[in-house]
Motif scaffolding. Structure first.
Motif, PDB file in Angstrom:
ATOM      1  N   ARG A  78       0.822  -1.208   0.000  1.00  0.00           N
ATOM      2  CA  ARG A  78       0.000   0.000   0.000  1.00  0.00           C
ATOM      3  C   ARG A  78       0.860   1.263   0.000  1.00  0.00           C
ATOM      4  NH1 ARG A  78      -5.652  -0.520   3.271  1.00  0.00           N
ATOM      5  NH2 ARG A  78      -6.587  -1.950   1.792  1.00  0.00           N
ATOM      6  N   LEU A  82       1.110   3.856  -3.242  1.00  0.00           N
ATOM      7  CA  LEU A  82       0.744   5.263  -3.049  1.00  0.00           C
ATOM      8  C   LEU A  82       1.900   6.157  -3.475  1.00  0.00           C
ATOM      9  CD1 LEU A  82      -1.037   7.558  -1.938  1.00  0.00           C
ATOM     10  CD2 LEU A  82      -0.073   7.103   0.320  1.00  0.00           C
TER      11      LEU A  82
ATOM     12  N   GLU B  99      -8.363   8.218  15.034  1.00  0.00           N
ATOM     13  CA  GLU B  99      -6.990   7.974  15.479  1.00  0.00           C
ATOM     14  C   GLU B  99      -6.873   8.061  17.000  1.00  0.00           C
ATOM     15  OE1 GLU B  99      -4.056  10.060  13.248  1.00  0.00           O
ATOM     16  OE2 GLU B  99      -5.163   9.846  11.378  1.00  0.00           O
ATOM     17  N   HIS B 246       3.114  11.963   5.983  1.00  0.00           N
ATOM     18  CA  HIS B 246       2.455  11.732   7.263  1.00  0.00           C
ATOM     19  C   HIS B 246       0.943  11.911   7.191  1.00  0.00           C
ATOM     20  CE1 HIS B 246       6.172  12.107  10.096  1.00  0.00           C
ATOM     21  NE2 HIS B 246       6.244  11.110   9.239  1.00  0.00           N
ATOM     22  N   ALA B 248      -0.929  10.931   4.672  1.00  0.00           N
ATOM     23  CA  ALA B 248      -1.550   9.962   3.763  1.00  0.00           C
ATOM     24  C   ALA B 248      -2.680   9.210   4.441  1.00  0.00           C
ATOM     25  CB  ALA B 248      -0.498   8.983   3.252  1.00  0.00           C
ATOM     26  N   ARG B 250      -5.070  10.439   6.039  1.00  0.00           N
ATOM     27  CA  ARG B 250      -5.492  11.058   7.288  1.00  0.00           C
ATOM     28  C   ARG B 250      -6.059  12.441   7.077  1.00  0.00           C
ATOM     29  NH1 ARG B 250      -1.032  12.224  10.442  1.00  0.00           N
ATOM     30  NH2 ARG B 250      -2.333  12.074  12.289  1.00  0.00           N
ATOM     31  N   PRO B 295      -6.343   3.465   5.710  1.00  0.00           N
ATOM     32  CA  PRO B 295      -5.827   2.548   4.686  1.00  0.00           C
ATOM     33  C   PRO B 295      -4.358   2.185   4.844  1.00  0.00           C
ATOM     34  CG  PRO B 295      -6.271   4.722   3.773  1.00  0.00           C
ATOM     35  CD  PRO B 295      -6.848   4.711   5.143  1.00  0.00           C
TER      36      PRO B 295
END
Lengths: 125, 309, 651
Positions: A78, A82, B99, B246, B248, B250, B295
């Motif tokens: 993943r 990305l 989170e 950081h 990603a 979120r 993810p």
């Protein structure tokens, strides 16, 4: 050209060893850094390598399902996919990055991956 | 979300603002204080904390309440607080909950309808500091003359999906077309050029509700030593690569990083692209479902939507 | 910091393409106080040279540019330890497999060797001394599978004084060997040699035997596994059943005879076979009238000891083990779908060798008289076909079953002994008889017992007038052969036991595409898996004959005994660690850890921080990447080491 390869210790690093044991000749641009697992590979490390002038970064690990740590390469898959999709937005040609899976027994395939990747990056130079 | 869709609160418009105030006072039954906005002499609202009914008298909500107040929540983890939130702010709160940085039980959400925030800075740049700004959420008057409201909406609100008149397209960055017409090499130059203006004030990070590491941020450590201390284009690039990495999976796309940037680096271009890619890859949008598995902290053995083979 | 660089020539393996003197010039790098080339670093004199240099030059860190660290990392870690360094203060650089062996151009190879060596220096500069900690272990071993391998492993371990729990999913131990009539090449009776071992395993005071049981879940780590074992409901109370078989006699529901590999019939409640251990009946609900129609109750009525309990439910118990031996064995390859030309299972007189084994056996359904299934006639012409589902790429089974040639020879001999007027034909590809006395044995089948060996594959089998026409090619004479057979025996290949892959996933061990379990190293670690504390025995790892399975079982037992003999385990030093003062307590590390090795602890200020349980951490580093401020760090592969190594190349 400076190409850097981040390889998991258990599959791809051993696969590269196997290519060596089988004396399968490869271009000499790729420098392999041993990792315990593709799951240890921080996308930032790849970006840092590009920032510092790497011409290409190749990541290889165990085939999905074969991770020595069970799940490591699933997370990696993943993260790396990305990253691959984000590279163009960062301003890095996507041809310069590849991630793949090579098992410890796929020495010949490893040599082929190195051949192909080196050629691909060289054609951008 | 909220009450009276399309309504817009402005100091002096008695019934709606009184509604907001009464909600704040109601929240104070349980909350230690409520995060909201108060009017300032400059004409633009500023964030404030209301501890009691008396303070709540000063609460406003207008089209200058651009800040995402959720940024304060991770540091208020152990308190019960109220927060006035636009829909984009609410998504940040949901993501923080996903989170475990926010306990939704301890956050009293006061939802407000947002007509899209106006860009006071750019209006002043064009019309001078003294120009009067009147806005009721549907029509905008600058220096007593009718103005095309959508033209003066802040960048982050243009693509909004939740307000009337928003483009419904979160990646609708003003520079988008230009950016995507460039080659990878040109983009690198584009970024290096923009990054050369970075003064390393960390405003992008401080404004971000998801950047809650604060004083242990890897932008300011030598262990690990991801980034040097210099103020230059290369370090600025690394800073943004760290931030994007950081965020990603979120980022809810609140746009505060770009709005906070004092030198106008179009940070949302990268953020929007990443949010788009994440949605394309995983069908996932941050800040929608507090129960959803982020993810990049989960995986799918059988492969994902984007699966390679 | 004083770094030493040692460049190995490996005879000419490296030196032929890498100018090792130039590579050693990485000695001019910062902090490098010594550099030399050595002809063979791994040799005794080579290691001594390293040790001497460390002592004389007071080196604190060492880079060895030689072969793959997968080959000699442990060797050199030990060497530097002998010189007084922490073993992790040594880093290996691979200039053989990744360099000299794959490049022929001296300049290319030398340049790359220099780069790699410099990268090693950059990396070792950031290395810290690492130490292992000790954890107590559970002195109990789990053996999964009760075939000959499992029995051997369990007995060896139990005899060494360690308690063993043996879990067998079937109703009796004994496995496939219990089904065999005679064994090659000695023709001694299989059950005569196995049954005493089965009984011994059952009666051994250190062995807790659990039949009808399976492993549900496995938690924990080498030295301290926690395993949930599910004992499946069989409607028979094991302690009460005397094995008298009256229930079986009276049971009105017929059921397939699994022990007899499907030849013959059994009952819904039955003792699996007369020598079963434990000698206990078990009821198969899917065939039982009580469960299908809701009424019957015959067995309950006739059972004098009151051992029948229709309400019985699965029982799950949790036990702790220090080590696990997996001996789940094999099953014959199900050839039917892949070989429609052999009738695909439609012809009753085309049977597998295991079924034939039951026809030969005195304890089998025909009492040891060879009768063909279709009409009970004694066959005169018997055709054996080797490599059905082995060595056959066209059905996706390219590997050799390693025993087919031998048991065909055995069965041809036994056929002649049972029916002196019979004639056996054997279609084979190659005769593989590489074992002690094996080649002689296959010769005997041909010379003394008159078996006709035909080299070639059988193309088609079709029925004709009560016979089976077997059409094949004799590739030695180049002629088409057609044989009128009364019985055809297929040497079905080996398949991993059903569910082997699923069990492997529960155990966190790897397996190949055929679900045979993977050993850690094909030559040097043949019974270990890649998961510490889990060992392999027998055919679960790949096709094997009985002596091979037994030998491997004893090897696995020795490994398990060795592991637990010290009473405590050293944990790997290369595990993740949290800088607790900087941890924000977001627990993304815990979200991603494949081993549940992260626990929450309360910091002094009351907020929750993460901590790594060393004995659970395998050192994958997934957490390190997931941690935004990178305060959880994989020792030996820290961010700063990887950054330094990367930047050194790009410098």
């Amino acid at each position: 050209m400076k190409l850097i390869g981040f390889l998991c210790n258990w599959c791809s690093y051993a696969g590269a060893d196997m290519a060596g044991t089988s004396r399968i000749q490869q271009p000499g641009d790729l420098h392999i850094v041993r990792m315990p697992c593709t799951g240890r590979i921080n996308p930032l490390l790849i970006l840092k390598a590009f920032q510092e002038g790497a011409d290409g970064v190749l990541v290889s690990g165990c085939h999905p399902g074969d991770c020595h740590y069970n799940d490591g390469n699933y997370y990696a898959r993943r993260r790396l996919e990305l990253l691959a999709r984000m590279l163009p937005a960062f301003g890095i040609a996507s041809e310069r990055f590849q991630y793949t899976w090579v098992s410890a027994s796929e020495g010949a395939r490893w040599a082929q991956v190195v051949d192909d990747f080196t050629e691909r990056v060289r054609s951008l130079q | 979300m909220g009450t009276g869709r399309g309504r817009f609160y402005r100091k002096g418009q008695v019934p709606p603002v009184s509604e907001l105030k009464s909600k704040i006072i109601e929240a104070l039954d349980e909350a230690e204080f409520v995060l909201g906005w108060t009017a300032t002499g400059s004409g633009a609202a500023a964030p404030a904390r209301f501890h009691n009914a008396g303070e709540a008298e000063d609460a406003v909500f207008d089209s200058t309440c651009v800040h995402n107040l959720a940024v304060q929540l991770p540091r208020l983890k152990d308190k019960t607080v109220g927060i006035v939130a636009k829909s984009c702010d609410a998504r940040s709160i949901v993501q923080l909950a996903a989170e475990r940085e926010v306990d939704l039980e301890r956050v009293k959400l006061i939802a407000v309808d947002c007509p899209g925030m106006i860009d006071v800075k750019s209006i002043r740049r064009s019309f001078g500091f003294g120009a009067s700004i009147e806005d009721d959420g549907t029509s905008l008057r600058i220096a007593s003359a009718e103005a095309e409201r959508e033209e003066f909406i802040v960048a982050k609100c243009r693509g909004c999906e939740d307000r009337d008149g928003g483009a419904g397209d979160p990646g609708n960055h003003p520079l988008r077309e230009k950016f995507y017409s460039m080659s990878a090499v040109e983009r690198r130059a584009f970024w290096r050029d923009h990054y050369s203006r970075c003064i390393r004030c960390y405003a992008c990070r401080e404004a971000c509700p998801m950047c809650f590491c604060r004083d242990v941020c890897i932008m300011q450590t030598r262990d690990p030593h991801w980034i040097g201390g210099g103020v230059n284009s290369a370090e600025a690039e690394m800073m943004q690569l760290i931030r994007v990495n950081h965020l990603a999976g979120r980022c809810s796309g609140c746009g505060e990083c770009e709005r906070a940037c004092p030198v106008g680096i179009p940070l949302m271009l990268l953020i929007d692209e990443q949010n788009r890619v994440i949605q394309e890859m995983f069908g996932y949008r941050a800040g929608i479902d507090p129960e959803a598995k982020p993810p990049l902290l989960s995986f799918n053995i059988k492969g994902d939507i984007w699966e390679e083979e | 910091m004083r770094i030493g660089v040692f460049v190995c020539q490996c005879g000419t393996n490296i030196a032929a393409t890498v100018d090792t003197e130039k590579a050693a010039a990485a000695g001019s790098l910062r902090d490098v106080h010594h550099a030399e080339t050595i002809q063979y670093t791994c040799s005794d004199p080579g290691q001594r040279a390293i040790i001497d240099a460390i002592r004389e030059k007071e080196l604190t860190r060492v880079v060895i540019a030689a072969c793959s660290p997968r080959m000699h990392e442990t060797t050199f870690r030990r060497a530097v330890t002998r010189a007084g360094l922490n073993p992790f203060m040594m880093d290996m650089v691979n200039i053989r497999e990744h360099c000299s062996w794959v490049h022929s151009d001296v300049d290319t190879a030398t340049g790359k060797a220099i780069d790699l060596t410099s990268m090693g220096v950059a990396r070792v500069r950031k290395q810290a001394s690492l130490f292992s900690s000790k954890v107590p272990v559970t002195n109990r071993v789990l053996v999964i599978g009760g075939g000959v391998a499992g029995i051997q492993a369990a007995l060896d371990i139990a005899d060494a004084g360690l308690p063993v729990t043996m879990v067998e999913r079937g109703p009796s131990i004994g496995g496939n060997m219990a089904r065999l009539d005679k064994t090659f090449p000695t023709l001694d009776c299989s059950s005569c040699i196995l049954t005493p071992r089965m009984v011994e395993a059952n009666q051994h005071e250190q062995i807790d035997l659990m039949v009808n049981s399976e492993v549900d879940t496995v938690r924990g780590h080498v030295g301290n596994f926690e395993v949930d074992i599910r004992k499946k409901a069989t409607c028979v109370i094991e302690e009460k059943c005397t094995g008298c078989m009256i229930c079986q006699e009276k049971c009105p529901s017929r059921a397939p005879d699994e022990f007899n590999a499907g030849v013959g019939e059994s009952k819904a409640i039955s003792v699996p076979f007369p020598q079963a251990v434990p000698l206990v009946a078990n009821l198969r609900k899917e065939h039982c009238r009580q469960f299908i129609r809701g009424k019957c109750g015959v067995c309950k009525k006739v059972c004098k000891s009151g051992a029948i309990d229709y309400e019985q439910e699965d029982e799950v118990t949790t036990e702790r083990f220090g080590a696990i031996v997996v001996a789940t064995g094999y099953e014959p390859y199900d050839w039917r779908e892949a070989y429609p030309d052999y009738g695909g299972g439609q012809y009753p007189d085309v049977i597998t060798s295991l079924q034939y084994e039951r026809l030969l056996s005195a304890s089998g359904p025909t009492g040891g008289h060879v009768r063909r299934p279709s009409d009970g006639e004694e066959p005169r012409q018997v055709v054996f076909i080797s490599c059905v589902g082995s060595r056959d790429e066209s059905v996706g089974r390219p590997f050799c079953c390693s025993v087919g040639c031998m048991y065909i020879a055995k069965q041809a001999i036994l056929t002649k002994e049972h029916i002196p007027e019979s004639q056996s034909y054997v279609f084979y590809i190659d005769i593989r008889a590489g074992g002690k006395g094996y080649e002689e044995f296959t010769r005997r089948a041909q010379k003394e017992y008159g078996a006709v060996y035909l080299r070639g594959r059988v193309g088609k089998i079709y029925p004709s007038k009560g016979k089976l026409m077997v059409m094949g090619t004799d590739t030695l004479s180049g002629e088409q052969v057609e044989i009128e057979a009364d019985l055809v025996v297929l040497a079905a290949g080996f398949a991993a036991a059903e569910g082997a892959g699923e069990l492997a996933r529960k155990l966190n061990i790897s397996y190949d595409q055929y679900e045979f379990l993977s050993e850690s190293h094909p030559k040097l670690r043949p019974v270990e898996t890649n998961t510490g504390g889990i060992f392999l025995a027998g055919a679960c790892q790949g096709p094997k004959d009985i002596p091979g399975s037994v030998a491997q079982a004893s090897a696995a037992a020795a490994k398990a005994i060795g592991l637990l003999s010290k009473g405590e385990l050293e944990t790997s030093p290369m595990v993740a660690a949290v800088n607790q003062t900087r941890c924000t307590g977001c627990f993304k590390c815990r979200d991603v850890c494949p081993y549940n090795a992260i626990e929450a602890v309360e910091a002094r200020d009351g907020h929750q921080t993460a901590r790594v349980v060393d004995s659970l951490c395998h050192g994958c580093g997934v957490c390190n990447v997931a941690c935004p401020p990178a305060v959880i760090s994989l020792k030996g592969y820290t961010d700063n080491q990887l950054i330094a190594e990367t930047l050194e190349l790009l410098r």
